[in-house]
Design a protein around this motif. Structure first.
Motif, PDB file in Angstrom:
ATOM      1  N   SER A 102      -2.030 -15.159 -45.374  1.00  0.00           N
ATOM      2  CA  SER A 102      -2.500 -13.815 -45.024  1.00  0.00           C
ATOM      3  C   SER A 102      -1.373 -12.977 -44.446  1.00  0.00           C
ATOM      4  N   GLU A 103      -0.422 -13.629 -43.782  1.00  0.00           N
ATOM      5  CA  GLU A 103       0.715 -12.904 -43.221  1.00  0.00           C
ATOM      6  C   GLU A 103       1.581 -12.302 -44.324  1.00  0.00           C
ATOM      7  N   SER A 104       1.846 -13.084 -45.386  1.00  0.00           N
ATOM      8  CA  SER A 104       2.634 -12.554 -46.498  1.00  0.00           C
ATOM      9  C   SER A 104       1.887 -11.448 -47.226  1.00  0.00           C
ATOM     10  N   TYR A 105       0.558 -11.522 -47.232  1.00  0.00           N
ATOM     11  CA  TYR A 105      -0.257 -10.500 -47.890  1.00  0.00           C
ATOM     12  C   TYR A 105      -0.218  -9.179 -47.123  1.00  0.00           C
ATOM     13  N   THR A 106      -0.151  -9.256 -45.805  1.00  0.00           N
ATOM     14  CA  THR A 106      -0.248  -8.040 -44.987  1.00  0.00           C
ATOM     15  C   THR A 106       1.108  -7.492 -44.541  1.00  0.00           C
ATOM     16  N   VAL A 107       2.092  -8.353 -44.243  1.00  0.00           N
ATOM     17  CA  VAL A 107       3.396  -7.863 -43.777  1.00  0.00           C
ATOM     18  C   VAL A 107       4.561  -8.438 -44.570  1.00  0.00           C
ATOM     19  N   GLY A 108       4.282  -9.136 -45.675  1.00  0.00           N
ATOM     20  CA  GLY A 108       5.342  -9.629 -46.542  1.00  0.00           C
ATOM     21  C   GLY A 108       6.036 -10.870 -46.009  1.00  0.00           C
ATOM     22  N   ASN A 109       7.118 -11.224 -46.698  1.00  0.00           N
ATOM     23  CA  ASN A 109       7.886 -12.433 -46.359  1.00  0.00           C
ATOM     24  C   ASN A 109       9.265 -12.107 -45.789  1.00  0.00           C
ATOM     25  N   LYS A 110       9.417 -10.893 -45.265  1.00  0.00           N
ATOM     26  CA  LYS A 110      10.684 -10.439 -44.677  1.00  0.00           C
ATOM     27  C   LYS A 110      11.835 -10.468 -45.694  1.00  0.00           C
ATOM     28  N   THR A 118      -1.876   2.061 -50.888  1.00  0.00           N
ATOM     29  CA  THR A 118      -1.570   1.873 -49.470  1.00  0.00           C
ATOM     30  C   THR A 118      -2.846   1.805 -48.639  1.00  0.00           C
ATOM     31  N   SER A 119      -3.783   2.704 -48.921  1.00  0.00           N
ATOM     32  CA  SER A 119      -5.047   2.732 -48.174  1.00  0.00           C
ATOM     33  C   SER A 119      -5.841   1.457 -48.388  1.00  0.00           C
ATOM     34  N   PHE A 120      -5.869   0.935 -49.611  1.00  0.00           N
ATOM     35  CA  PHE A 120      -6.593  -0.311 -49.894  1.00  0.00           C
ATOM     36  C   PHE A 120      -6.035  -1.466 -49.067  1.00  0.00           C
ATOM     37  N   ASN A 121      -4.727  -1.641 -49.117  1.00  0.00           N
ATOM     38  CA  ASN A 121      -4.110  -2.784 -48.437  1.00  0.00           C
ATOM     39  C   ASN A 121      -4.197  -2.661 -46.923  1.00  0.00           C
ATOM     40  N   SER A 122      -3.904  -1.481 -46.394  1.00  0.00           N
ATOM     41  CA  SER A 122      -3.904  -1.314 -44.937  1.00  0.00           C
ATOM     42  C   SER A 122      -5.319  -1.397 -44.367  1.00  0.00           C
ATOM     43  N   SER A 123      -6.318  -0.895 -45.095  1.00  0.00           N
ATOM     44  CA  SER A 123      -7.697  -0.981 -44.612  1.00  0.00           C
ATOM     45  C   SER A 123      -8.172  -2.428 -44.567  1.00  0.00           C
ATOM     46  N   ALA A 124      -7.802  -3.208 -45.591  1.00  0.00           N
ATOM     47  CA  ALA A 124      -8.155  -4.632 -45.595  1.00  0.00           C
ATOM     48  C   ALA A 124      -7.476  -5.359 -44.440  1.00  0.00           C
ATOM     49  N   THR A 125      -6.237  -4.977 -44.149  1.00  0.00           N
ATOM     50  CA  THR A 125      -5.500  -5.583 -43.027  1.00  0.00           C
ATOM     51  C   THR A 125      -6.187  -5.283 -41.702  1.00  0.00           C
ATOM     52  N   VAL A 126      -6.626  -4.041 -41.517  1.00  0.00           N
ATOM     53  CA  VAL A 126      -7.315  -3.647 -40.284  1.00  0.00           C
ATOM     54  C   VAL A 126      -8.621  -4.413 -40.142  1.00  0.00           C
ATOM     55  N   PHE A 127      -9.374  -4.558 -41.223  1.00  0.00           N
ATOM     56  CA  PHE A 127     -10.649  -5.282 -41.147  1.00  0.00           C
ATOM     57  C   PHE A 127     -10.422  -6.741 -40.758  1.00  0.00           C
ATOM     58  N   LEU A 128      -9.419  -7.374 -41.372  1.00  0.00           N
ATOM     59  CA  LEU A 128      -9.137  -8.775 -41.055  1.00  0.00           C
ATOM     60  C   LEU A 128      -8.673  -8.928 -39.608  1.00  0.00           C
ATOM     61  N   THR A 129      -7.723  -8.120 -39.179  1.00  0.00           N
ATOM     62  CA  THR A 129      -7.093  -8.288 -37.868  1.00  0.00           C
ATOM     63  C   THR A 129      -7.987  -7.825 -36.724  1.00  0.00           C
ATOM     64  N   ILE A 177     -15.540 -12.177 -35.617  1.00  0.00           N
ATOM     65  CA  ILE A 177     -16.372 -12.946 -36.543  1.00  0.00           C
ATOM     66  C   ILE A 177     -15.961 -14.412 -36.590  1.00  0.00           C
ATOM     67  N   ASN A 178     -14.677 -14.686 -36.803  1.00  0.00           N
ATOM     68  CA  ASN A 178     -14.215 -16.075 -36.916  1.00  0.00           C
ATOM     69  C   ASN A 178     -12.784 -16.172 -36.384  1.00  0.00           C
ATOM     70  N   LYS A 179     -12.663 -16.519 -35.102  1.00  0.00           N
ATOM     71  CA  LYS A 179     -11.351 -16.570 -34.468  1.00  0.00           C
ATOM     72  C   LYS A 179     -10.515 -17.765 -34.925  1.00  0.00           C
ATOM     73  N   LYS A 180     -11.163 -18.796 -35.488  1.00  0.00           N
ATOM     74  CA  LYS A 180     -10.448 -19.998 -35.896  1.00  0.00           C
ATOM     75  C   LYS A 180     -10.460 -20.177 -37.412  1.00  0.00           C
ATOM     76  N   ALA A 181     -10.481 -19.092 -38.137  1.00  0.00           N
ATOM     77  CA  ALA A 181     -10.540 -19.160 -39.598  1.00  0.00           C
ATOM     78  C   ALA A 181      -9.251 -19.729 -40.170  1.00  0.00           C
ATOM     79  N   SER A 182      -9.378 -20.431 -41.289  1.00  0.00           N
ATOM     80  CA  SER A 182      -8.218 -20.995 -41.973  1.00  0.00           C
ATOM     81  C   SER A 182      -7.536 -19.918 -42.811  1.00  0.00           C
ATOM     82  N   MET A 192      -7.487 -15.222 -46.683  1.00  0.00           N
ATOM     83  CA  MET A 192      -7.198 -14.646 -47.989  1.00  0.00           C
ATOM     84  C   MET A 192      -8.477 -14.187 -48.678  1.00  0.00           C
ATOM     85  N   ARG A 193      -9.534 -14.962 -48.516  1.00  0.00           N
ATOM     86  CA  ARG A 193     -10.807 -14.580 -49.134  1.00  0.00           C
ATOM     87  C   ARG A 193     -11.322 -13.265 -48.536  1.00  0.00           C
ATOM     88  N   VAL A 194     -11.182 -13.130 -47.210  1.00  0.00           N
ATOM     89  CA  VAL A 194     -11.616 -11.903 -46.543  1.00  0.00           C
ATOM     90  C   VAL A 194     -10.777 -10.713 -47.013  1.00  0.00           C
TER      91      VAL A 194
END
Length: 490
Positions: A30-38, A343-354, A361-366, A371-373
């Protein structure tokens, strides 16, 4: 559109979709999906920031504005250096220090969970309206150019952008944004070159006609708060651009993908400043159109109405440009819209997840659940955005009200962020009272003319000043209340 134009257009659409989807294998977490791999080059992030700022609205509205009146809109761009420098110096290091994919983690740290929920919810609502509006205006333009069904265009564009942004994550969004930014610049330059050498008396005729009709004016310099004077537009631009580059998740997420603070600050600065010369290009297109239709060609009667100035550029693209260049220009308009929507699609999904799923909802999610969320939220956001765009075809008045509400939300967000950064008091009381005061000021300025009449005090200010006064009210009232409630130490 002839066969050549259709080939150029669909090659662009298909190429962008395939290129964006090719980054699917890079999104293992999920980190690579939202902020990349540097590993994303700084120039790509810089061009992505620029492309995010330029929507299809800018691509069409600025030429229409210059054709209709003058270069008053350039003053908005002149405010960019001020807002960008503030964001680079204060906001970028702050987000890098917090190291969260969401811009709104900071609000909870300062004022509590309610502030995080408030600003993130405001952001999501604003983005949904933004996506729907851009999809609708993009479809309206293409409908005017080629006659395709508006609802079909909205659905087609929404699905294409959703697929590649969902599969490729932030990496796909950044790379496709960079390419789209280059395409829209090339398209604008190609259009200008064609008009310059189509004038009967040569390129200089555009400048002489523009000067004769005062088309290069930046507006009045009077201290009048009822009109869009130079000073009103400048102040409005500072607040709007500070909101964009300082607190908007679309930009904050890009600050987080680079390795170092210096790279992030450099990309934010250059990405913001690029828009200044490009906005000059867009405005010059409008002035060149005015000169072109005053000397080399004649507009049809239905487009000579001042209120229809935004339709002149699409008409020129279809009826004046040679084959191939027409396709490139339509692709450029699509590039401007698609970069903003992805940009709006990706950033909105990031906000919902974070800000919601991981927090409540699920603080200990795998990672698999994360990724599913992200995939599901991206799909849902895109569907809602498409639905809003289609709804705009018939229900314009209701959505105009939504836009006014979104301006209320965004004004409250900026004031709250400035308050959080300027005071160390952690009590939420001052922030809550300040936010309520600011929203009341924005509501008063927005609806006073409709409720109290054109002679009311609120109606005497230009609408550009609504966010300015609202933001200042939140900041000043919140700061004063926080200071008065500050515990006294012996």
């Amino acid at each position: 559109m002839n066969f050549t134009d259709l080939v150029v257009f669909f090659l662009y659409i298909g190429g962008i979709a395939l290129f964006g989807g090719s980054f699917f294998k890079r999104n293992k977490t999920s980190e690579s999906y939202t902020v990349g791999n540097k590993d994303i080059p700084g120039w790509v992030v810089t061009m992505s920031i620029f492309a995010t700022f330029v929507s299809s609205i800018s691509y069409l509205a600025l030429p229409g504005n210059a054709f209709q009146s003058n270069w008053n809109a350039l003053v908005f761009s002149l405010s960019l250096p001020i807002a960008t420098l503030i964001a680079v110096k204060y906001f970028v290091p702050l987000y890098r220090k917090i190291n969260s994919p969401s811009a709104y983690t900071f609000m909870e740290q300062r004022f509590g969970a309610w502030a995080r929920i408030y600003v993130s919810l405001c952001y999501l609502l604003t983005q949904l309206m933004r996506v729907g509006t851009i999809l609708y205006l993009l479809a309206l333009t293409l409908n005017a150019i080629v006659g395709w069904d508006i609802a079909t265009i909205i659905l087609f564009t929404g699905i294409i952008v959703a697929v590649y942004s969902m599969l490729g994550g932030i990496t796909a969004v950044l790379w496709t944004d960079a390419i789209q930014g280059i395409i829209l610049i090339v398209g604008a330059l190609g259009c200008i070159v064609y008009m310059l050498f189509s004038m009967p008396e040569g390129p200089s005729q555009i400048f002489s006609i523009g000067a004769e009709y005062n088309k290069f004016s930046l507006g009045s310099f009077r201290l009048d708060l009822t009109e869009p004077t130079f000073w009103v537009v400048l102040i409005y631009g500072v607040f709007i651009n500070l909101q964009n580059y300082g607190i908007d998740q679309n930009y904050v997420q890009r600050y987080m993908v680079l390795k170092s603070d210096k790279e992030a600050q450099r990309s934010a600065l250059i990405g913001g400043l690029i828009y200044l010369p490009i906005s000059i290009l867009f405005l010059f297109i409008g002035t060149a159109l005015f000169g072109y239709y005053h000397s080399a060609a004649t507009l049809p009667v239905e487009l000579q109405d001042v209120a229809k100035a935004d339709r002149v550029f699409p008409y020129f693209i279809v009826n004046a440009l040679p084959p191939g260049l027409t396709g490139l220009m339509i692709a450029s308009i699509f590039a401007a819209g698609m970069s903003t929507i992805s940009t709006s699609f990706n950033s909105s999904a990031t906000v919902f997840l974070t800000d919601y799923y991981n927090r409540y909802i699920n603080k200990k999610a795998s990672n698999k659940q994360h990724m599913r969320v992200l995939y599901m939220s991206s799909a849902i956001i895109s569907l809602i955005g498409v639905g809003i765009g289609i709804a705009m075809i018939d229900v314009k008045s209701a959505l105009d009200a939504w836009w006014k509400l979104s301006s209320i939300f965004s004004g409250g967000m900026l004031g709250l962020f400035l308050l959080a950064m300027s005071t160390r008091v952690k009590r939420a009381t001052g922030a809550i009272i300040g936010m309520i005061a600011g929203i009341l000021v924005i509501l008063w300025l927005t609806f006073s003319e409709r409720i109290l009449g054109p002679d009311s005090i609120g109606a005497s200010f230009h609408t550009y000043l609504t966010i300015v006064f609202g933001t200042m009210a939140i900041f000043l009232v919140g700061f004063l209340v926080s200071y008065l409630l500050k515990p006294k130490h012996k």
